[in-house]
Enzyme design. Structure first.
Site, PDB file in Angstrom:
ATOM      1  CG  ASP A 162      -0.220  -0.100   2.536  1.00 59.71           C
ATOM      2  OD1 ASP A 162       0.825  -0.785   2.609  1.00 59.71           O
ATOM      3  OD2 ASP A 162      -0.698   0.496   3.512  1.00 59.71           O
ATOM      4  CG  ASP A 203       6.670   4.748   2.091  1.00 63.24           C
ATOM      5  OD1 ASP A 203       6.753   3.512   2.238  1.00 63.24           O
ATOM      6  OD2 ASP A 203       6.337   5.526   2.998  1.00 63.24           O
ATOM      7  CD  GLU A 249       4.561   0.790   6.574  1.00 60.31           C
ATOM      8  OE1 GLU A 249       5.551   1.136   7.247  1.00 60.31           O
ATOM      9  OE2 GLU A 249       3.929   1.595   5.853  1.00 60.31           O
ATOM     10  CD  GLU A 250       2.507   4.019   4.109  1.00 61.95           C
ATOM     11  OE1 GLU A 250       2.593   4.671   5.169  1.00 61.95           O
ATOM     12  OE2 GLU A 250       3.449   3.905   3.315  1.00 61.95           O
ATOM     13  CG  ASP A 286       9.064   0.998   4.095  1.00 63.72           C
ATOM     14  OD1 ASP A 286       9.134   1.956   3.314  1.00 63.72           O
ATOM     15  OD2 ASP A 286       8.176   0.901   4.960  1.00 63.72           O
TER      16      ASP A 286
END
Length: 281
Positions: free
Chosen positions: A157, A196, A226-227, A251
């Protein structure tokens, strides 16, 4: 990594991506060893600790210039964009696929379909767990079947932020990217670019596709959300979904550096007593 904007990051991430391409995979997979060295200025003969990269014999020959590997479908706009980008072309081919595929947190079916299509095209194994995490798996090179397995880990994501005057829809549209300053920057029109962690996925897929790469068992783990919730990491399926002993997370945001450590997260809930008043018109 959560962020409200990609504007403070190098948009092409050329240097970081190059670190992760197979041309330097030997150095990346080489263990950073802690070695005690004699400090000649220390009269007591004490030792100090420094980090050195061991000399690594290259096992894999580099890719030829402009190598893009297996033909994968791209809309004409992104084909043109790829033709204007410099090396590593193989990484940027996969990054174009990230740009043209909507992938907001919680709505990741489209990007999973792209990953499945890519795995089929590259003839590598695709697996998916209950929360939607994806693990791609490539068999070891002949003679390296008993080598230590390595998993490259990233997330699928992206941060979805746009300018106040933008009507862009992250759920239905590909990122409107453009090149600036003679190829020095790849930017997005009025939105975040999604490097990202789109560039992390692209680097991992480039490793998977590299035809000359000599390697042990290789996996690419791509987690969800993850966000936002970190549910992909928190609810990751148990082994044998991921089998490797060593994990390399891609990341990070420090060019020319490999971060060695352990990452975590926490949630914090704040309660603030407020009194609302009407503003004069």
């Amino acid at each position: 990594m959560s962020s409200s904007s990609d504007s403070n990051k190098k948009s092409i991430f050329g240097r970081a991506a190059t670190i992760l391409t197979a041309a330097s995979v030997g150095a990346l997979f080489g263990i950073l060893l802690q070695r005690k060295v004699f400090d000649s200025s220390n009269k007591l003969g004490k030792t100090s600790t420094c980090t050195r990269v061991q000399s690594v014999k290259r096992l894999s020959s580099p890719l030829p210039t402009n190598y893009t590997g297996v033909k994968l479908s791209l809309p004409p706009f992104y084909e043109q964009l790829l033709s204007q980008l410099s090396e590593p072309k193989l990484v940027y081919k996969h990054f174009m696929r990230m740009l043209c595929t909507p992938r907001p947190s919680g709505k990741l079916d489209a990007i999973r379909a792209v990953l499945k299509e890519t795995a089929d095209a590259l003839n590598i194994e695709y697996t998916q767990d209950k929360v939607g995490n994806v693990c791609l798996r490539k068999a070891a090179s002949p003679g390296y079947e008993h080598g230590t397995g390595v998993v490259i880990q990233c997330h699928m994501d992206m941060v979805c932020t746009k300018t106040d005057d933008s009507a862009f829809d992250f759920e239905t549209s590909g990122i409107e990217a453009y090149i600036e300053d003679g190829g020095a920057w790849l930017k997005a029109k009025n939105t975040t670019l999604g490097a990202d962690d789109g560039i992390g996925i692209a680097a991992g897929l480039a490793l998977m596709e590299h035809p000359n790469l000599v390697h042990g068992p290789l996996e690419l783990l791509i987690t969800v959300d993850e966000e936002t919730t970190m549910d992909g990491a928190r609810l990751l399926a148990r082994a044998p979904f991921v089998r490797s002993k060593i994990l390399i997370n891609v990341d990070s945001e420090e060019p020319h550096r490999i971060c060695i450590g352990c990452a975590g997260m926490f949630d914090k809930c704040l309660t603030v007593n407020m009194r609302l008043i009407s503003l004069p018109t």
